[in-house]
Motif scaffolding. Sequence first.
Motif, mmCIF file in Angstrom:
data_model
loop_
_atom_site.group_PDB
_atom_site.id
_atom_site.type_symbol
_atom_site.label_atom_id
_atom_site.label_comp_id
_atom_site.label_asym_id
_atom_site.label_seq_id
_atom_site.Cartn_x
_atom_site.Cartn_y
_atom_site.Cartn_z
ATOM 1 N N LEU A 45 0.827 -1.209 0.000
ATOM 2 C CA LEU A 45 0.000 0.000 0.000
ATOM 3 C C LEU A 45 0.860 1.258 0.000
ATOM 4 O O LEU A 45 0.561 2.228 -0.697
ATOM 5 N N ALA A 46 1.937 1.263 0.792
ATOM 6 C CA ALA A 46 2.809 2.434 0.843
ATOM 7 C C ALA A 46 3.434 2.704 -0.519
ATOM 8 O O ALA A 46 3.512 3.857 -0.970
ATOM 9 N N ASP A 77 12.685 12.974 -10.449
ATOM 10 C CA ASP A 77 11.358 13.587 -10.370
ATOM 11 C C ASP A 77 10.573 13.144 -9.143
ATOM 12 O O ASP A 77 9.737 13.883 -8.628
ATOM 13 N N ILE A 78 10.834 11.917 -8.700
ATOM 14 C CA ILE A 78 10.095 11.327 -7.578
ATOM 15 C C ILE A 78 11.079 10.575 -6.698
ATOM 16 O O ILE A 78 11.971 9.887 -7.198
ATOM 17 N N VAL A 79 10.913 10.712 -5.384
ATOM 18 C CA VAL A 79 11.669 9.894 -4.435
ATOM 19 C C VAL A 79 10.687 9.169 -3.525
ATOM 20 O O VAL A 79 9.803 9.801 -2.933
ATOM 21 N N VAL A 80 10.816 7.858 -3.423
ATOM 22 C CA VAL A 80 10.129 7.095 -2.382
ATOM 23 C C VAL A 80 11.189 6.845 -1.320
ATOM 24 O O VAL A 80 12.092 6.029 -1.512
ATOM 25 N N GLU A 81 11.082 7.570 -0.200
ATOM 26 C CA GLU A 81 12.179 7.644 0.770
ATOM 27 C C GLU A 81 11.795 6.906 2.049
ATOM 28 O O GLU A 81 10.880 7.301 2.764
ATOM 29 N N ALA A 82 12.555 5.843 2.360
ATOM 30 C CA ALA A 82 12.206 5.000 3.494
ATOM 31 C C ALA A 82 13.265 4.979 4.582
ATOM 32 O O ALA A 82 13.076 4.335 5.607
ATOM 33 N N VAL A 83 14.375 5.686 4.389
ATOM 34 C CA VAL A 83 15.503 5.592 5.306
ATOM 35 C C VAL A 83 15.546 6.729 6.309
ATOM 36 O O VAL A 83 15.886 6.555 7.478
ATOM 37 N N GLY A 84 15.190 7.934 5.887
ATOM 38 C CA GLY A 84 15.248 9.090 6.776
ATOM 39 C C GLY A 84 16.677 9.527 7.043
ATOM 40 O O GLY A 84 17.627 9.066 6.405
ATOM 41 N N GLY A 85 16.842 10.458 7.991
ATOM 42 C CA GLY A 85 18.167 10.921 8.357
ATOM 43 C C GLY A 85 18.884 11.584 7.193
ATOM 44 O O GLY A 85 18.268 12.230 6.335
ATOM 45 N N PRO A 86 20.212 11.426 7.113
ATOM 46 C CA PRO A 86 20.979 12.051 6.028
ATOM 47 C C PRO A 86 20.516 11.633 4.634
ATOM 48 O O PRO A 86 20.639 12.404 3.687
ATOM 49 N N GLN A 112 8.336 11.499 -1.305
ATOM 50 C CA GLN A 112 7.351 10.839 -0.447
ATOM 51 C C GLN A 112 8.091 10.178 0.717
ATOM 52 O O GLN A 112 8.836 9.213 0.510
ATOM 53 N N SER A 113 7.918 10.696 1.926
ATOM 54 C CA SER A 113 8.595 10.148 3.099
ATOM 55 C C SER A 113 7.729 9.045 3.687
ATOM 56 O O SER A 113 6.759 9.299 4.401
ATOM 57 N N VAL A 114 8.096 7.780 3.395
ATOM 58 C CA VAL A 114 7.257 6.639 3.767
ATOM 59 C C VAL A 114 7.798 5.855 4.958
ATOM 60 O O VAL A 114 7.142 4.934 5.445
ATOM 61 N N LEU A 120 7.994 17.919 -0.235
ATOM 62 C CA LEU A 120 8.262 16.805 0.662
ATOM 63 C C LEU A 120 6.942 16.458 1.326
ATOM 64 O O LEU A 120 6.374 17.268 2.062
ATOM 65 N N MET A 121 6.436 15.267 1.064
ATOM 66 C CA MET A 121 5.129 14.853 1.578
ATOM 67 C C MET A 121 5.291 13.770 2.632
ATOM 68 O O MET A 121 5.978 12.770 2.415
ATOM 69 N N SER A 122 4.673 13.976 3.779
ATOM 70 C CA SER A 122 4.612 12.921 4.784
ATOM 71 C C SER A 122 3.611 11.866 4.329
ATOM 72 O O SER A 122 2.743 12.132 3.494
ATOM 73 N N TYR A 123 3.743 10.670 4.885
ATOM 74 C CA TYR A 123 2.892 9.576 4.438
ATOM 75 C C TYR A 123 2.484 8.716 5.619
ATOM 76 O O TYR A 123 3.277 8.472 6.532
ATOM 77 N N VAL A 124 1.247 8.257 5.594
ATOM 78 C CA VAL A 124 0.802 7.244 6.545
ATOM 79 C C VAL A 124 -0.217 6.359 5.833
ATOM 80 O O VAL A 124 -0.999 6.848 4.995
ATOM 81 N N ASN A 125 -0.187 5.071 6.098
ATOM 82 C CA ASN A 125 -1.156 4.156 5.499
ATOM 83 C C ASN A 125 -2.500 4.311 6.206
ATOM 84 O O ASN A 125 -2.601 4.084 7.415
ATOM 85 N N GLU A 126 -3.506 4.688 5.467
ATOM 86 C CA GLU A 126 -4.846 4.833 6.036
ATOM 87 C C GLU A 126 -5.614 3.524 5.885
ATOM 88 O O GLU A 126 -5.440 2.797 4.906
ATOM 89 N N PHE A 127 -6.467 3.247 6.870
ATOM 90 C CA PHE A 127 -7.254 2.018 6.843
ATOM 91 C C PHE A 127 -8.435 2.169 5.867
ATOM 92 O O PHE A 127 -8.569 3.176 5.192
#
Length: 307
Positions: free
Chosen positions: A122-123, A196-205, A221-223, A245-252
């Motif tokens: 979903l993410a 053009d797009i980043v799916v970013e899962a690590v955070g930090g630096p 997309q900060s996932v 920079l967009m925050s992300y959360v999985n919605e039910f």
Amino acid sequence: MSTRALIVDPSAPGGIGFGNLADPVAAPGQLLVDVLHASLNYADINDATSGRVPVGAPLGLDAAGVVLREAADGSGPAAGTRVVLFAQGVFAERVAVDVSAVAEVPDGVGLAEAAALPTAGLAALRSLRAAGVAPGKRVLVTGASGGVGRYAVQFGARAGAHVIASVGAPERGEGLAGAGAHEVVVGLDDVKEPVDIVVEAVGGPHLVRAWELLAPGGSLQSVGWTSGKPAVFPPYATVGPRKTLMSYVNEFGAASDLAELVRLAAEGVLVPEIGWRDSWERFAEAADALRGRRVRGKAVFDLGPQG
């Protein structure tokens, strides 16, 4: 009757232990499901210690099993149907979940594979959709060896994008080219052109560097934040051409997107990679492997018969 579950237990290692809960009672719009497989996520580990899930409450977001009792209001799948679940507290032998939290698992998709789909799938699906993935876009996926990352690589390639998969070590890049990555890099130093797009899962630096690589008009997309490190932006890093920079959360309430994930899995378009699988009695080993980044793809528990 009682139901065995993995619950928040501050006295247990990692804050997770087994407990017995009252057998679930389904509301009119809910199904009673016999859980056979479940998938562990970083979010579940964080939920055990962050206070987001109360002490004594069951953990877990991803599972698959068989409907024991259909919803009393007549909605949703019938008893005996194989289903995948995305709901809170599904690390239990039996759960009552809203009809909107499930999708039928088609023939050809194993329930263990289906359990590996929800949170990560979903993410990946929703973040790329929000970012406007399209043919010709340059898509950077960080933490690409993990669950979200591997699905994001597959979805990006399927959309016709040029996918760059970033991993933490060369061996963690295995299989990503076959999944559709046009480039597999260690870290981000070898990414020279804007994306053009980043799916970013690590955070930090990593997040900071990914932001620097983002082209004007692009979307990050900060996932996730698996590094656990702070992201420190230099002065004026966010002053310049428009980018997001967009925050992300999985919605039910994800039934339609869950159905899309299992349909793509049935067609062989989306391939769940299970890097750890064993009985839920060994959940502590799975959690330790996940924290240590020793799992490529997903970690799946068997609660019942394998299959």
